[in-house]
Design an enzyme around this catalytic site. Structure first.
Site, PDB file in Angstrom:
ATOM      1  N   HIS A 112     -36.026 -15.442 -13.934  1.00 18.19           N
ATOM      2  CA  HIS A 112     -35.844 -16.214 -13.158  1.00 18.19           C
ATOM      3  C   HIS A 112     -34.015 -15.509 -13.633  1.00 18.19           C
ATOM      4  O   HIS A 112     -33.286 -16.099 -14.609  1.00 18.19           O
ATOM      5  CB  HIS A 112     -35.331 -17.412 -13.434  1.00 18.19           C
ATOM      6  CG  HIS A 112     -36.980 -18.468 -12.046  1.00 18.19           C
ATOM      7  ND1 HIS A 112     -36.714 -19.642 -10.941  1.00 18.19           N
ATOM      8  CD2 HIS A 112     -37.710 -18.340 -12.360  1.00 18.19           C
ATOM      9  CE1 HIS A 112     -38.051 -19.323 -11.189  1.00 18.19           C
ATOM     10  NE2 HIS A 112     -38.459 -19.319 -11.845  1.00 18.19           N
ATOM     11  N   PRO A 138     -31.822 -32.143 -22.809  1.00 19.18           N
ATOM     12  CA  PRO A 138     -32.444 -30.780 -23.040  1.00 19.18           C
ATOM     13  C   PRO A 138     -31.424 -30.825 -21.407  1.00 19.18           C
ATOM     14  O   PRO A 138     -32.336 -29.214 -21.125  1.00 19.18           O
ATOM     15  CB  PRO A 138     -33.491 -31.485 -22.327  1.00 19.18           C
ATOM     16  CG  PRO A 138     -33.503 -32.884 -21.963  1.00 19.18           C
ATOM     17  CD  PRO A 138     -32.663 -33.662 -22.634  1.00 19.18           C
TER      18      PRO A 138
END
Ligand code: RFL
Ligand code: PHB
Length: 414
Positions: free
Chosen positions: A85, A303
């Site tokens: 990506h 995260p």
């Protein structure tokens, strides 16, 4: 029975060069890097192989991590099956702002490849070397780390064994025992929020990774493969998963990820859901004497920035170089330099992860002014090319402090 010696049915010798605690990404990549330098090691892991291979966690690899794995012969499946990506989207009040990572950096992006798949590849590679990797051998203690032959005490089948070595690598994650032996200063920030993380058997509805700022709280649309969606919802740290039926999860995702055009997510069976705490933590120094820490054993990032796995890989890359030099020169100052060398980069990644976390979530203490500031900050990074570039560089892992030699790094002056 307890004894000094080795658990022979596991093929664990009584002595090795480097004793590695933990068969997570840090321990397994380190073992392979040492193997390529001809340095012997033993990996001791508390869980079973199946457990390690099925733990759903990270999935984003920086270009630096992916190319390191490729350069040491561990990147075949990753390059074949990983999804690259080169952009992500901030969805702000239903409006999309695209951060074109590739255009803002030197063409870089992130490779999406489940950590559990990487761990399978790493375990297979370790097995192929024939060097020891023992499952269900929880380490209980590390001793004599200030001497020349530290000792790792572990259990197997109700028996206690000792493994002697030159150096211990504590790659045993945040809850492992090795950090306690180092007695570092702990810098901690506990967030009053968490994520409800979901793995769903449905092709991702949106092609891109979407970070959504929403008055109901943060949501993240991510992917693991063309057939698997990874989704996260901000929730309370003590959230009761029993209150979250699949239908409620999909409804909440639709509410927070909603677009002005009203497009909703395709729904599918939820395979796994878990509450993920958001915390920041750094242990300083990252080692003492003959015990050096790497990965989550030494630091935790929330995260939001997708950095934990990458930090673990960067740590063990540096650690393998340190150990290679140490075996050539036997100068213990090299072991001390490892921590200095890593901490500057670690703090840059903490900074970026804390920033992503602070601008995207709804915090209990926030008032309307704070929320307006978050929107202004996000609009700024989306509209200012220099701010967008700085964000993109941190996101893809182009931190200037990465792998600077110790002598070039700032050291605190007392
Ligand atoms: P690990 O993976 O926790 O491995 C440590 C290993 O040590 C073993 N162990 C012991 N072994 C022997 N004796 C003992 N006494 C032991 N105690 C523990 C454990 O069983 C385990 O096998 O740490 P490591 O290798 O440092 O790797 C770190 C990464 O796992 C972690 O940083 C990432 O998963 C964080 N993270 C993410 N990082 C990213 O870079 N990109 C992401 O997209 C991303 N998403 C995530 C994440 C972490 C998550 N968690 C923790 C729930 C998403 C999630 C959901
Ligand atoms: C994930 O896919 O779990 C993920 C993606 C991007 C992040 C964090 C987690 O920033």
């Amino acid at each position: 029975m307890s004894g000094v010696g080795s658990a022979r049915d596991l093929n664990v010798p009584p002595r090795t060069q480097v004793a590695i605690i933990g068969a997570g990404p840090a321990g397994l990549v380190l073992a392979h890097l040492l193997h390529l330098q001809g340095i012997d090691s033993v990996i001791l892991e508390s869980h079973s192989r199946e457990h390690c291979e099925q733990r759903i966690r990270a999935g984003f690899l920086e270009e630096g991590s992916a190319s390191l794995l490729e350069s040491i012969g561990l990147g075949d499946r990753l390059r074949r099956e990983g999804l690259v990506h080169r952009a992500f989207v901030f969805r702000l009040l239903g409006e999309d702002h695209r951060i074109a990572l590739g255009d803002l950096t030197d063409g870089r992006g992130m490779t999406i490849y489940g950590q559990e798949e990487l761990v399978k590849d790493l375990i297979a590679a370790r097995r192929a070397t024939g060097r020891p990797l023992a499952f269900q051998t929880p380490v209980q203690a590390c001793s004599q780390i200030d001497g020349h032959e530290p000792v790792v005490v572990y259990r197997h089948n109700d028996e206690v064994w000792e493994l002697r070595c030159d150096v211990i690598a504590g790659c045993d994650g945040f809850h492992g025992p090795s950090r306690a032996a180092v007695k570092p200063t702990a810098y901690t920030r506990q967030c009053p929020i968490a994520w409800l993380g979901v793995l769903a058997a449905v092709p991702p509805t949106i092609e891109e990774i979407v970070y959504a700022w929403h008055n109901r709280g943060f949501a993240l649309h991510s992917v693991r493969s063309p057939q698997l969606s990874r989704l996260h919802l901000q929730c309370a740290p003590d959230e009761d998963l029993n209150q979250w039926s699949d239908e409620r999860i999909w409804d909440e995702l639709d509410a927070r990820l909603s677009r002005r055009d009203g497009v909703t997510l395709d729904r599918g069976p939820i395979l796994q859901k878990a509450v993920i705490p958001l915390r920041s933590f750094v242990a300083e120094p990252m080692g003492r004497g003959r015990l050096l820490l790497a990965g989550d054993a030494a630091h935790i990032v929330p995260p939001t920035g997708a950095k934990g796995l990458n930090l673990a890989i960067a740590d063990v890359h540096a650690l393998s170089q340190t150990l290679g030099r140490w075996y050539a020169r036997r100068d213990d100052a090299l072991l001390e330099d490892y921590s200095r060398r890593r901490l500057r980069h670690v703090w840059q990644v903490e900074r970026f992860s804390a920033w992503m976390t602070s601008v995207l979530h709804r915090f209990p203490q926030h008032d309307d002014f704070d929320r307006k500031l978050q929107v202004a900050e996000l609009r700024h990074v989306c509209s200012s090319p220099s701010a967008a570039r700085a964000l993109a560089e941190s996101y893809v892992g182009l931190d200037s402090s990465r792998d600077l030699p110790a002598e070039h790094q700032l050291v605190a002056v007392d």
